[in-house]
Design a protein around this motif. Sequence first.
Motif, PDB file in Angstrom:
ATOM      1  N   ALA A 187       0.838  -1.194   0.000  1.00  0.00           N
ATOM      2  CA  ALA A 187       0.000   0.000   0.000  1.00  0.00           C
ATOM      3  C   ALA A 187       0.876   1.247   0.000  1.00  0.00           C
ATOM      4  N   ALA A 188       0.440   2.264  -0.726  1.00  0.00           N
ATOM      5  CA  ALA A 188       1.182   3.524  -0.796  1.00  0.00           C
ATOM      6  C   ALA A 188       1.155   4.247   0.549  1.00  0.00           C
ATOM      7  N   GLU A 189       2.167   5.062   0.799  1.00  0.00           N
ATOM      8  CA  GLU A 189       2.220   5.904   1.987  1.00  0.00           C
ATOM      9  C   GLU A 189       1.605   7.262   1.653  1.00  0.00           C
ATOM     10  N   HIS A 190       1.056   7.937   2.648  1.00  0.00           N
ATOM     11  CA  HIS A 190       0.541   9.277   2.410  1.00  0.00           C
ATOM     12  C   HIS A 190       1.381  10.299   3.164  1.00  0.00           C
ATOM     13  N   ASP A 191       1.155  11.547   2.849  1.00  0.00           N
ATOM     14  CA  ASP A 191       1.968  12.650   3.366  1.00  0.00           C
ATOM     15  C   ASP A 191       1.728  12.858   4.860  1.00  0.00           C
ATOM     16  N   HIS A 192       2.843  13.011   5.615  1.00  0.00           N
ATOM     17  CA  HIS A 192       2.755  13.275   7.051  1.00  0.00           C
ATOM     18  C   HIS A 192       3.490  14.564   7.427  1.00  0.00           C
ATOM     19  N   CYS A 193       3.701  15.452   6.461  1.00  0.00           N
ATOM     20  CA  CYS A 193       4.397  16.706   6.766  1.00  0.00           C
ATOM     21  C   CYS A 193       3.512  17.686   7.543  1.00  0.00           C
ATOM     22  N   GLY A 194       2.225  17.646   7.297  1.00  0.00           N
ATOM     23  CA  GLY A 194       1.327  18.568   7.979  1.00  0.00           C
ATOM     24  C   GLY A 194       1.686  20.021   7.692  1.00  0.00           C
ATOM     25  N   ALA A 195       1.620  20.844   8.726  1.00  0.00           N
ATOM     26  CA  ALA A 195       1.901  22.270   8.571  1.00  0.00           C
ATOM     27  C   ALA A 195       3.385  22.590   8.686  1.00  0.00           C
ATOM     28  N   CYS A 196       4.205  21.606   8.984  1.00  0.00           N
ATOM     29  CA  CYS A 196       5.644  21.842   9.162  1.00  0.00           C
ATOM     30  C   CYS A 196       6.282  22.361   7.877  1.00  0.00           C
ATOM     31  N   ARG A 197       7.162  23.344   8.013  1.00  0.00           N
ATOM     32  CA  ARG A 197       7.927  23.860   6.889  1.00  0.00           C
ATOM     33  C   ARG A 197       9.387  24.071   7.291  1.00  0.00           C
ATOM     34  N   ALA A 198       9.845  23.265   8.248  1.00  0.00           N
ATOM     35  CA  ALA A 198      11.210  23.414   8.749  1.00  0.00           C
ATOM     36  C   ALA A 198      12.240  23.286   7.634  1.00  0.00           C
ATOM     37  N   CYS A 199      12.044  22.317   6.734  1.00  0.00           N
ATOM     38  CA  CYS A 199      13.024  22.108   5.666  1.00  0.00           C
ATOM     39  C   CYS A 199      13.064  23.293   4.711  1.00  0.00           C
ATOM     40  N   LEU A 200      11.914  23.891   4.443  1.00  0.00           N
ATOM     41  CA  LEU A 200      11.861  25.043   3.530  1.00  0.00           C
ATOM     42  C   LEU A 200      12.582  26.240   4.139  1.00  0.00           C
ATOM     43  N   ASP A 201      12.349  26.461   5.421  1.00  0.00           N
ATOM     44  CA  ASP A 201      12.951  27.610   6.094  1.00  0.00           C
ATOM     45  C   ASP A 201      14.452  27.437   6.311  1.00  0.00           C
ATOM     46  N   ALA A 202      14.916  26.183   6.344  1.00  0.00           N
ATOM     47  CA  ALA A 202      16.333  25.921   6.617  1.00  0.00           C
ATOM     48  C   ALA A 202      17.221  26.116   5.394  1.00  0.00           C
ATOM     49  N   CYS A 203      16.642  26.154   4.203  1.00  0.00           N
ATOM     50  CA  CYS A 203      17.452  26.211   2.986  1.00  0.00           C
ATOM     51  C   CYS A 203      18.223  27.528   2.913  1.00  0.00           C
ATOM     52  N   PRO A 204      19.551  27.487   2.821  1.00  0.00           N
ATOM     53  CA  PRO A 204      20.358  28.719   2.820  1.00  0.00           C
ATOM     54  C   PRO A 204      20.147  29.590   1.582  1.00  0.00           C
ATOM     55  N   THR A 205      19.711  28.968   0.473  1.00  0.00           N
ATOM     56  CA  THR A 205      19.628  29.695  -0.791  1.00  0.00           C
ATOM     57  C   THR A 205      18.192  29.862  -1.291  1.00  0.00           C
ATOM     58  N   ALA A 206      17.215  29.558  -0.437  1.00  0.00           N
ATOM     59  CA  ALA A 206      15.802  29.676  -0.816  1.00  0.00           C
ATOM     60  C   ALA A 206      15.524  28.932  -2.122  1.00  0.00           C
ATOM     61  N   ALA A 207      15.894  27.646  -2.149  1.00  0.00           N
ATOM     62  CA  ALA A 207      15.767  26.842  -3.369  1.00  0.00           C
ATOM     63  C   ALA A 207      14.379  26.251  -3.564  1.00  0.00           C
ATOM     64  N   PHE A 208      13.465  26.491  -2.609  1.00  0.00           N
ATOM     65  CA  PHE A 208      12.121  25.947  -2.731  1.00  0.00           C
ATOM     66  C   PHE A 208      11.132  27.077  -3.041  1.00  0.00           C
ATOM     67  N   PRO A 209      10.711  27.216  -4.298  1.00  0.00           N
ATOM     68  CA  PRO A 209       9.752  28.276  -4.623  1.00  0.00           C
ATOM     69  C   PRO A 209       8.384  28.029  -4.003  1.00  0.00           C
ATOM     70  N   ALA A 210       8.115  26.783  -3.630  1.00  0.00           N
ATOM     71  CA  ALA A 210       6.862  26.409  -2.972  1.00  0.00           C
ATOM     72  C   ALA A 210       7.079  25.044  -2.335  1.00  0.00           C
ATOM     73  N   PRO A 211       6.269  24.666  -1.356  1.00  0.00           N
ATOM     74  CA  PRO A 211       6.397  23.316  -0.793  1.00  0.00           C
ATOM     75  C   PRO A 211       6.301  22.253  -1.888  1.00  0.00           C
ATOM     76  N   TYR A 212       7.155  21.236  -1.793  1.00  0.00           N
ATOM     77  CA  TYR A 212       7.189  20.105  -2.729  1.00  0.00           C
ATOM     78  C   TYR A 212       7.738  20.481  -4.106  1.00  0.00           C
ATOM     79  N   ARG A 213       8.336  21.664  -4.219  1.00  0.00           N
ATOM     80  CA  ARG A 213       8.930  22.076  -5.487  1.00  0.00           C
ATOM     81  C   ARG A 213      10.343  22.583  -5.234  1.00  0.00           C
ATOM     82  N   LEU A 214      11.279  22.062  -6.001  1.00  0.00           N
ATOM     83  CA  LEU A 214      12.688  22.435  -5.863  1.00  0.00           C
ATOM     84  C   LEU A 214      13.178  23.085  -7.141  1.00  0.00           C
ATOM     85  N   ASP A 215      13.803  24.245  -7.007  1.00  0.00           N
ATOM     86  CA  ASP A 215      14.517  24.871  -8.117  1.00  0.00           C
ATOM     87  C   ASP A 215      15.984  24.493  -7.948  1.00  0.00           C
ATOM     88  N   ALA A 216      16.401  23.474  -8.668  1.00  0.00           N
ATOM     89  CA  ALA A 216      17.764  22.947  -8.494  1.00  0.00           C
ATOM     90  C   ALA A 216      18.821  24.003  -8.732  1.00  0.00           C
TER      91      ALA A 216
END
Length: 380
Positions: A187-216
């Motif tokens: 069975a597939a797993e579902h998302d458990h991130c909830g409201a957390c955005r710790a990973c987005l805020d931690a990025c030194p170069t703001a590489a995430f234009p939106a949650p679940y999207r990476l600008d490499a």
Amino acid sequence: MTGEAPTPEALVAALKAEARKLGFADCALVRPDAVPLLAERLRIFLADGHHGDMGWLAADPQRRARPQVLWSDVRSIVMLTLNYGPARDPRAILERRERGAISVYAKGDDYHDLIKTRLKVLARWLMARAGGDVKVFVDTAAVMEKPLAQGAGLGWQGKHTNLVSRAYGSWLFLGAIFTTLDLPPDAAEHDHCGACRACLDACPTAAFPAPYRLDARRCISYLTIEHKGPIPSELRERMGNRIYGCDDCLAVCPWNKFARTGAEMKLAAREALEAPRLDALARLDDTGFRSLFAKSAVKRIGRDRFMRNVLIAIGNSGEAGLAAEAEHLLDDASPLVRGAAVWALSRLLSGEAFATLAGRRHDADPQVAAEWSQGLERAA
């Protein structure tokens, strides 16, 4: 094969047990058509240009988005994870500016070799037990491992786009075995991130234009590994002393605190790569580079690209004593290295000292000449 053939369910149970014996953290199965949104996600990523220099991602996207295009005979995909979680917080070295920070996964032997060897053993076991044909993949072919792993129930793609597991957090390598056998999927797993955005805020170069999207193009892992040219000037200071990869978005993930440790295999870090001195790294010629990083993933980027990264870290160090190492590299054969050395010196020397040095130097390469001009503007 002898005796009565096992049921598909019994075969899968035995396969998972064999995977654990080989050191894999987890094993699960997915149908090749179980993630129908793969093609659209990839299309948007490429259309936005977020793949940067990684032209191989744009080559034949249908082959990457649909496993059946990669291999028409595939009926089931065995997805496997390997835990490489560190014993200590890898971000601690970011405060030691005279040292280079190498991503956790690259401090030991190349994970491609380590995982592929075990995948082949497991694939041979499967063929010996049940027949069929197989192909194994470890991050080197047109396989979108992370969404397939989510489809298999091994975790979910977090807001940082990496796989997150409730059992192992964000520290997972992925491998895949394609097989012609028709095996029952998990069975597939579902998302458990909830409201957390710790990973987005931690990025030194703001590489995430939106949650679940990476600008490499803004990601330090991409910049230090995949990007072939000079580091964009507006991102250099944000790189700090990261000379190969970046662990920030992984390390901050709250699910890491629930990660199990112990029986599963982890990668042993080499002591020489835990916190290497920037001055020693700056002295590496090609032979020394190949020797230090033998069997390491770092060796794949080559000495010149690595030296570019080291010089960016030297420029960010605030250590005036490292200026001599950067000045020595002004005569390097590679314009990529020379340009980074100019930038480092513009950061470490006083404006007057940098202008005096610039007056004694001439570089015919236009990119290096531009670095001198920009350094003089900053020094004025």
